[in-house]
Design a protein around this motif. Sequence first.
Motif, PDB file in Angstrom:
ATOM      1  N   ARG A  24       0.817  -1.213   0.000  1.00 32.25           N
ATOM      2  CA  ARG A  24       0.000   0.000   0.000  1.00 32.25           C
ATOM      3  C   ARG A  24       0.859   1.275   0.000  1.00 32.25           C
ATOM      4  NH1 ARG A  24      -3.644   0.169   4.698  1.00 32.25           N
ATOM      5  NH2 ARG A  24      -4.981   1.418   3.395  1.00 32.25           N
ATOM      6  N   PHE A  25       2.168   1.132   0.148  1.00 32.89           N
ATOM      7  CA  PHE A  25       3.054   2.289   0.291  1.00 32.89           C
ATOM      8  C   PHE A  25       2.985   3.291  -0.860  1.00 32.89           C
ATOM      9  CE2 PHE A  25       7.178   4.238  -0.677  1.00 32.89           C
ATOM     10  CZ  PHE A  25       7.259   5.114   0.393  1.00 32.89           C
ATOM     11  N   PRO A  26       3.031   2.880  -2.142  1.00 32.85           N
ATOM     12  CA  PRO A  26       3.010   3.895  -3.210  1.00 32.85           C
ATOM     13  C   PRO A  26       1.796   4.824  -3.109  1.00 32.85           C
ATOM     14  CG  PRO A  26       3.617   1.773  -4.117  1.00 32.85           C
ATOM     15  CD  PRO A  26       3.188   1.527  -2.700  1.00 32.85           C
ATOM     16  N   LEU A  27       0.647   4.262  -2.813  1.00 28.43           N
ATOM     17  CA  LEU A  27      -0.546   5.091  -2.668  1.00 28.43           C
ATOM     18  C   LEU A  27      -0.455   5.939  -1.399  1.00 28.43           C
ATOM     19  CD1 LEU A  27      -3.236   5.931  -3.792  1.00 28.43           C
ATOM     20  CD2 LEU A  27      -4.271   3.925  -2.702  1.00 28.43           C
ATOM     21  N   ALA A  28       0.051   5.359  -0.323  1.00 32.29           N
ATOM     22  CA  ALA A  28       0.220   6.122   0.921  1.00 32.29           C
ATOM     23  C   ALA A  28       1.160   7.304   0.699  1.00 32.29           C
ATOM     24  CB  ALA A  28       0.755   5.228   2.034  1.00 32.29           C
ATOM     25  N   GLN A  29       2.210   7.096  -0.076  1.00 31.33           N
ATOM     26  CA  GLN A  29       3.168   8.166  -0.356  1.00 31.33           C
ATOM     27  C   GLN A  29       2.498   9.290  -1.147  1.00 31.33           C
ATOM     28  OE1 GLN A  29       6.562   7.105  -2.811  1.00 31.33           O
ATOM     29  NE2 GLN A  29       7.884   8.371  -1.520  1.00 31.33           N
ATOM     30  N   ARG A  30       1.710   8.939  -2.146  1.00 37.49           N
ATOM     31  CA  ARG A  30       1.015   9.962  -2.939  1.00 37.49           C
ATOM     32  C   ARG A  30       0.003  10.720  -2.080  1.00 37.49           C
ATOM     33  NH1 ARG A  30       0.759  14.072  -5.335  1.00 37.49           N
ATOM     34  NH2 ARG A  30      -0.905  14.439  -6.804  1.00 37.49           N
ATOM     35  N   ILE A  31      -0.719  10.005  -1.235  1.00 35.25           N
ATOM     36  CA  ILE A  31      -1.682  10.648  -0.339  1.00 35.25           C
ATOM     37  C   ILE A  31      -0.960  11.540   0.654  1.00 35.25           C
ATOM     38  CG2 ILE A  31      -3.305  10.179   1.548  1.00 35.25           C
ATOM     39  CD1 ILE A  31      -4.281   7.779  -0.168  1.00 35.25           C
ATOM     40  N   GLY A  32       0.170  11.081   1.161  1.00 40.30           N
ATOM     41  CA  GLY A  32       0.970  11.907   2.070  1.00 40.30           C
ATOM     42  C   GLY A  32       1.396  13.205   1.407  1.00 40.30           C
ATOM     43  N   GLN A  33       1.796  13.130   0.130  1.00 45.63           N
ATOM     44  CA  GLN A  33       2.171  14.335  -0.603  1.00 45.63           C
ATOM     45  C   GLN A  33       0.997  15.294  -0.735  1.00 45.63           C
ATOM     46  OE1 GLN A  33       3.587  12.391  -4.137  1.00 45.63           O
ATOM     47  NE2 GLN A  33       5.724  12.330  -3.426  1.00 45.63           N
ATOM     48  N   LEU A  34      -0.184  14.748  -1.031  1.00 46.49           N
ATOM     49  CA  LEU A  34      -1.380  15.595  -1.145  1.00 46.49           C
ATOM     50  C   LEU A  34      -1.713  16.271   0.191  1.00 46.49           C
ATOM     51  CD1 LEU A  34      -3.778  13.399  -3.309  1.00 46.49           C
ATOM     52  CD2 LEU A  34      -2.774  15.609  -3.942  1.00 46.49           C
ATOM     53  N   LEU A  35      -1.635  15.514   1.276  1.00 43.95           N
ATOM     54  CA  LEU A  35      -1.917  16.088   2.592  1.00 43.95           C
ATOM     55  C   LEU A  35      -0.929  17.203   2.920  1.00 43.95           C
ATOM     56  CD1 LEU A  35      -2.724  12.805   4.539  1.00 43.95           C
ATOM     57  CD2 LEU A  35      -4.352  14.614   3.902  1.00 43.95           C
ATOM     58  N   LEU A  36       0.335  16.981   2.581  1.00 43.87           N
ATOM     59  CA  LEU A  36       1.351  18.009   2.847  1.00 43.87           C
ATOM     60  C   LEU A  36       1.132  19.247   1.975  1.00 43.87           C
ATOM     61  CD1 LEU A  36       4.444  15.683   3.249  1.00 43.87           C
ATOM     62  CD2 LEU A  36       3.301  17.001   5.060  1.00 43.87           C
ATOM     63  N   GLU A  37       0.731  19.044   0.727  1.00 38.34           N
ATOM     64  CA  GLU A  37       0.466  20.181  -0.172  1.00 38.34           C
ATOM     65  C   GLU A  37      -0.678  21.050   0.349  1.00 38.34           C
ATOM     66  OE1 GLU A  37      -0.308  18.805  -4.165  1.00 38.34           O
ATOM     67  OE2 GLU A  37       1.574  17.667  -4.206  1.00 38.34           O
ATOM     68  N   HIS A  38      -1.635  20.426   1.006  1.00 38.11           N
ATOM     69  CA  HIS A  38      -2.836  21.142   1.442  1.00 38.11           C
ATOM     70  C   HIS A  38      -2.945  21.230   2.955  1.00 38.11           C
ATOM     71  CE1 HIS A  38      -4.006  21.165  -2.710  1.00 38.11           C
ATOM     72  NE2 HIS A  38      -3.881  19.854  -2.761  1.00 38.11           N
ATOM     73  N   ARG A  39      -1.820  21.172   3.629  1.00 34.73           N
ATOM     74  CA  ARG A  39      -1.829  21.160   5.101  1.00 34.73           C
ATOM     75  C   ARG A  39      -2.427  22.432   5.697  1.00 34.73           C
ATOM     76  NH1 ARG A  39       4.140  20.325   6.946  1.00 34.73           N
ATOM     77  NH2 ARG A  39       3.034  19.549   8.731  1.00 34.73           N
ATOM     78  N   ASP A  40      -2.336  23.547   4.991  1.00 35.18           N
ATOM     79  CA  ASP A  40      -2.911  24.792   5.515  1.00 35.18           C
ATOM     80  C   ASP A  40      -4.434  24.723   5.603  1.00 35.18           C
ATOM     81  OD1 ASP A  40      -0.389  25.888   5.773  1.00 35.18           O
ATOM     82  OD2 ASP A  40      -0.478  26.946   3.845  1.00 35.18           O
ATOM     83  N   GLY A  41      -5.047  23.835   4.841  1.00 39.59           N
ATOM     84  CA  GLY A  41      -6.491  23.683   4.874  1.00 39.59           C
ATOM     85  C   GLY A  41      -6.975  22.599   5.827  1.00 39.59           C
ATOM     86  N   LEU A  42      -6.051  21.992   6.571  1.00 39.37           N
ATOM     87  CA  LEU A  42      -6.411  20.947   7.531  1.00 39.37           C
ATOM     88  C   LEU A  42      -6.500  21.547   8.928  1.00 39.37           C
ATOM     89  CD1 LEU A  42      -3.965  18.232   6.173  1.00 39.37           C
ATOM     90  CD2 LEU A  42      -6.453  18.200   5.954  1.00 39.37           C
TER      91      LEU A  42
END
Length: 149
Positions: A29-47
């Motif tokens: 599941r790591f490749p998808l987790a890595q991509r999701i992690g990148q998305l979360l980091l890109e939009h961290r100001d909205g979390l």
Amino acid sequence: MPEVAREHEERAAAEERAERAQVLVQERRFPLAQRIGQLLLEHRDGLVMDSWSEYWLGEVAETIDNRDTATKRARFTGWVESFVRAVHGHARERNRPSTTTEEACRALALATEFTYQQRPEIPRQVQRSQTGNRPERERRRTRSGRRSA
């Protein structure tokens, strides 16, 4: 004593096999987790985060590009899942949304789906005594007022 030692060794071996199997599942599941992690980091100001969700997202940020073993990749996948649980828990406690932007909402929705999609629902086990008797509340009363099996 040899029987106890053998049982202990068998239990330890079974635990080790289960741990290896879990690492393999998480590593896939790591490749998808890595991509999701990148998305979360890109939009961290909205979390909307508390200290726990900030901690887990910090772990994701520090290790997203440094996962060179199966165990490290599995651990990273777990950190993404821990972040999701923490951010949703914070939102429930505050009774407020967990995001403030549409992009963060989409990223968190993906992360949430990733976290909960492969969790099988385990049926609750019926409580039983070690003797095989039904629990006290399931026994019927007899004419004398005592409970019977």
